[in-house]
Scaffold this active site. Structure first.
Site, PDB file in Angstrom:
ATOM      1  N   GLU A  32      -5.002   7.735   0.352  1.00 53.00           N
ATOM      2  CA  GLU A  32      -5.511   7.079   1.564  1.00 53.00           C
ATOM      3  C   GLU A  32      -4.442   7.005   2.661  1.00 53.00           C
ATOM      4  O   GLU A  32      -4.746   7.175   3.833  1.00 53.00           O
ATOM      5  CB  GLU A  32      -6.001   5.659   1.249  1.00 53.00           C
ATOM      6  CG  GLU A  32      -6.451   4.951   2.523  1.00 53.00           C
ATOM      7  CD  GLU A  32      -7.097   3.600   2.325  1.00 53.00           C
ATOM      8  OE1 GLU A  32      -6.997   3.042   1.223  1.00 53.00           O
ATOM      9  OE2 GLU A  32      -7.710   3.114   3.291  1.00 53.00           O
ATOM     10  N   ASP A  85      -6.481   5.573  -4.125  1.00 56.31           N
ATOM     11  CA  ASP A  85      -6.443   4.430  -3.214  1.00 56.31           C
ATOM     12  C   ASP A  85      -5.353   3.511  -3.763  1.00 56.31           C
ATOM     13  O   ASP A  85      -5.529   2.873  -4.797  1.00 56.31           O
ATOM     14  CB  ASP A  85      -7.788   3.705  -3.166  1.00 56.31           C
ATOM     15  CG  ASP A  85      -7.850   2.747  -1.984  1.00 56.31           C
ATOM     16  OD1 ASP A  85      -6.775   2.333  -1.517  1.00 56.31           O
ATOM     17  OD2 ASP A  85      -8.958   2.420  -1.530  1.00 56.31           O
ATOM     18  N   ASP A  98     -12.393   5.469  -2.477  1.00 57.28           N
ATOM     19  CA  ASP A  98     -13.029   4.165  -2.726  1.00 57.28           C
ATOM     20  C   ASP A  98     -14.011   4.219  -3.891  1.00 57.28           C
ATOM     21  O   ASP A  98     -14.597   3.179  -4.241  1.00 57.28           O
ATOM     22  CB  ASP A  98     -13.778   3.685  -1.463  1.00 57.28           C
ATOM     23  CG  ASP A  98     -12.824   3.131  -0.417  1.00 57.28           C
ATOM     24  OD1 ASP A  98     -11.743   2.638  -0.797  1.00 57.28           O
ATOM     25  OD2 ASP A  98     -13.161   3.203   0.783  1.00 57.28           O
ATOM     26  N   ILE A 120      -3.961   0.662  -2.780  1.00 55.11           N
ATOM     27  CA  ILE A 120      -4.488  -0.699  -2.926  1.00 55.11           C
ATOM     28  C   ILE A 120      -5.890  -0.680  -2.353  1.00 55.11           C
ATOM     29  O   ILE A 120      -6.080  -0.664  -1.130  1.00 55.11           O
ATOM     30  CB  ILE A 120      -3.647  -1.762  -2.188  1.00 55.11           C
ATOM     31  CG1 ILE A 120      -2.260  -1.859  -2.813  1.00 55.11           C
ATOM     32  CG2 ILE A 120      -4.349  -3.136  -2.254  1.00 55.11           C
ATOM     33  CD1 ILE A 120      -1.406  -3.004  -2.283  1.00 55.11           C
ATOM     34  N   ASP A 121      -6.869  -0.639  -3.234  1.00 52.19           N
ATOM     35  CA  ASP A 121      -8.248  -0.747  -2.787  1.00 52.19           C
ATOM     36  C   ASP A 121      -8.555  -2.236  -2.675  1.00 52.19           C
ATOM     37  O   ASP A 121      -8.232  -3.012  -3.573  1.00 52.19           O
ATOM     38  CB  ASP A 121      -9.166  -0.078  -3.820  1.00 52.19           C
ATOM     39  CG  ASP A 121     -10.609  -0.100  -3.373  1.00 52.19           C
ATOM     40  OD1 ASP A 121     -10.865   0.054  -2.165  1.00 52.19           O
ATOM     41  OD2 ASP A 121     -11.483  -0.281  -4.236  1.00 52.19           O
ATOM     42  N   THR A 146      -7.577  -4.063   0.296  1.00 48.54           N
ATOM     43  CA  THR A 146      -6.377  -4.650   0.921  1.00 48.54           C
ATOM     44  C   THR A 146      -6.660  -6.061   1.440  1.00 48.54           C
ATOM     45  O   THR A 146      -5.795  -6.936   1.392  1.00 48.54           O
ATOM     46  CB  THR A 146      -5.882  -3.739   2.073  1.00 48.54           C
ATOM     47  OG1 THR A 146      -5.678  -2.429   1.540  1.00 48.54           O
ATOM     48  CG2 THR A 146      -4.576  -4.234   2.658  1.00 48.54           C
ATOM     49  N   ASP A 201       0.846  -1.204   0.000  1.00 46.99           N
ATOM     50  CA  ASP A 201       0.000   0.000   0.000  1.00 46.99           C
ATOM     51  C   ASP A 201       0.879   1.250   0.000  1.00 46.99           C
ATOM     52  O   ASP A 201       0.667   2.190  -0.778  1.00 46.99           O
ATOM     53  CB  ASP A 201      -0.895   0.073   1.254  1.00 46.99           C
ATOM     54  CG  ASP A 201      -2.019  -0.953   1.284  1.00 46.99           C
ATOM     55  OD1 ASP A 201      -1.732  -2.125   1.582  1.00 46.99           O
ATOM     56  OD2 ASP A 201      -3.167  -0.576   0.995  1.00 46.99           O
TER      57      ASP A 201
HETATM   58  P1  AMP Z   1     -14.592  -3.564  -0.678  1.00 45.56           P
HETATM   59  O1  AMP Z   1     -13.373  -4.253  -1.201  1.00 45.56           O
HETATM   60  O2  AMP Z   1     -15.537  -3.094  -1.732  1.00 45.56           O
HETATM   61  O3  AMP Z   1     -15.269  -4.339   0.405  1.00 45.56           O
HETATM   62  O4  AMP Z   1     -14.132  -2.199  -0.052  1.00 45.56           O
HETATM   63  C1  AMP Z   1     -12.904  -1.961   0.519  1.00 45.56           C
HETATM   64  C2  AMP Z   1     -12.999  -0.604   1.175  1.00 45.56           C
HETATM   65  O5  AMP Z   1     -14.023  -0.626   2.161  1.00 45.56           O
HETATM   66  C3  AMP Z   1     -11.773  -0.177   1.919  1.00 45.56           C
HETATM   67  O6  AMP Z   1     -10.945   0.574   1.059  1.00 45.56           O
HETATM   68  C4  AMP Z   1     -12.312   0.675   3.059  1.00 45.56           C
HETATM   69  O7  AMP Z   1     -12.034   2.054   2.852  1.00 45.56           O
HETATM   70  C5  AMP Z   1     -13.818   0.482   2.983  1.00 45.56           C
HETATM   71  N1  AMP Z   1     -14.485   0.226   4.272  1.00 45.56           N
HETATM   72  C6  AMP Z   1     -13.948  -0.021   5.476  1.00 45.56           C
HETATM   73  N2  AMP Z   1     -14.921  -0.151   6.426  1.00 45.56           N
HETATM   74  C7  AMP Z   1     -16.110   0.016   5.787  1.00 45.56           C
HETATM   75  C8  AMP Z   1     -17.483   0.011   6.213  1.00 45.56           C
HETATM   76  N3  AMP Z   1     -17.832  -0.207   7.478  1.00 45.56           N
HETATM   77  N4  AMP Z   1     -18.433   0.239   5.275  1.00 45.56           N
HETATM   78  C9  AMP Z   1     -18.092   0.450   3.983  1.00 45.56           C
HETATM   79  N5  AMP Z   1     -16.819   0.468   3.524  1.00 45.56           N
HETATM   80  C10 AMP Z   1     -15.831   0.257   4.409  1.00 45.56           C
HETATM   81 MG    MG Z   2     -10.141   1.315  -0.466  1.00 50.04          MG
END
Ligand code: AMP
Ligand code: MG
Length: 322
Positions: A68, A123, A262, A125-126, A128, A45
């Site tokens: 981020e 981001d 995100d 690494i979106d 992670t 990251d």
């Molecule tokens: P995903 O891979 O779509 O599940 O999303 C990953 C992203 O979810 C990460 O980059 C975080 O910034 C974000 N994230 C962390 N906690 C939460 C939450 N409670 N609700 C929604 N998104 C979140």
């Molecule tokens: Mg992310």
């Protein structure tokens, strides 16, 4: 600088960072550092943020960066080992980078965003958690100009066929290609007009999007296909190229506010591929509020045709988040 030149610069930055992430993914599987907010972060990251930041600073030094990550933990003496690993990774792309240059490049990402001027939104690494599982993740880079997303690039190193890059310019459509070659192929959302035949995608992590709520929505719409669960903004990519017609991100708890990094890149790619993206109440995503989507709650992305019907199902099944 024109948006087309900035898009090319952004694609280059994402390619370089994605290359290093791909290289590192096997080697560090399962290894992460826990941030103050309890979310995981890896050396990749940090390295990806530094590589994107250095690439953008070389090509367009006047544009600030909303990223981020920040280097405060890494600068700490206790993390000297991680710091050295990050610097080694960055040197795969920038062989002469010093430790201080790498830390400063990461910390260039502290910009607050907002409604005026231009800023990049990164981001590194979106997804992670997907990265750590050996699964899907994305390097996600957007450009916001006067509060509007105008360029979006997603590098998805593990997405079929062989690692995939997506790029969009506002008003210019969305394109895709493999991660290592020029991206030339236009993409479009699915033409599906029957919600019951649609496929929807959502987070793998139940903490990021309410799976029980999406199941109620699917039942209401008559959707029979299993949800396509995939980490990161690869969900936006899936909708943009027609692999799925719907992406639901349904709040799991009160008070969670979505981060602009995100969504910025994925939002533009879906929109430019002919789809629609709003929050769960149908409001447009407002990227002008700073680092967070302060005025929005959750996200619904669709192929456009199904959008109103999906929003109605979201509203009809809505139970207040706990
Ligand atoms: P995903 O891979 O779509 O599940 O999303 C990953 C992203 O979810 C990460 O980059 C975080 O910034 C974000 N994230 C962390 N906690 C939460 C939450 N409670 N609700 C929604 N998104 C979140
Ligand atoms: Mg992310």
């Amino acid at each position: 600088m024109q948006y087309t030149a900035l898009a090319t610069l952004a694609e280059d930055a994402v390619r370089q960072a994605a290359g290093v992430c791909g290289w590192v993914q096997d080697q560090i599987a399962g290894r992460s550092i826990t941030k103050d907010d309890k979310s995981p972060v890896t050396i990749a990251d940090y390295a990806a943020q530094a590589i994107v930041s250095l690439t953008l600073a070389a090509g367009a030094p006047e544009i600030p960066l909303v990223g981020e990550e920040d280097a405060s933990d890494l600068r700490d003496g206790a993390h000297a080992g991680h710091r050295a690993e990050v610097v080694q990774l960055v040197r795969r792309v920038f062989p002469k980078a010093t430790e201080l240059e790498v830390m400063n490049a990461i910390d260039r990402g502290v910009h607050g965003g907002g409604p005026t001027g231009r800023h990049w939104v990164l981001d590194p690494i979106d997804g992670t958690k997907g990265f750590l599982r050996g699964g899907q993740y994305a390097v996600a880079l957007g450009l916001v100009d006067e509060g509007e997303v105008v360029v979006g690039v997603l590098g998805c190193p593990n997405l079929d066929p062989e690692g995939t890059l997506f790029s969009a310019i506002r008003g210019g459509g969305a394109r895709t290609g493999t991660i290592d070659t020029p991206i030339t192929t236009p993409i479009a959302v699915s033409t599906e007009a029957e919600a019951s035949s649609a496929r929807f995608c959502e987070s793998v992590e139940a903490a990021h999007s309410a799976h029980d709520w999406s199941a109620s929505i699917a039942t209401r719409l008559g959707v029979t296909a299993e949800p396509y669960r995939i980490d990161s903004q690869c969900k936006y990519a899936a909708v943009a190229r027609g692999d799925a017609a719907i992406y639901l991100r349904l709040p799991t708890r009160k008070g969670y506010v979505e981060k602009i990094w995100d969504h910025a890149a994925g939002y533009l790619i879906v929109t430019e591929a002919g789809g629609r993206v709003t929050d769960i109440k149908g409001a447009p995503l407002d990227f002008s509020r700073g680092r967070l989507l302060e005025l929005n709650r959750g996200v619904v992305a669709t192929n456009g045709r199904l959008h109103d019907e999906v929003l109605a199902a979201v509203s009809a099944t809505h139970t207040p988040a706990p």
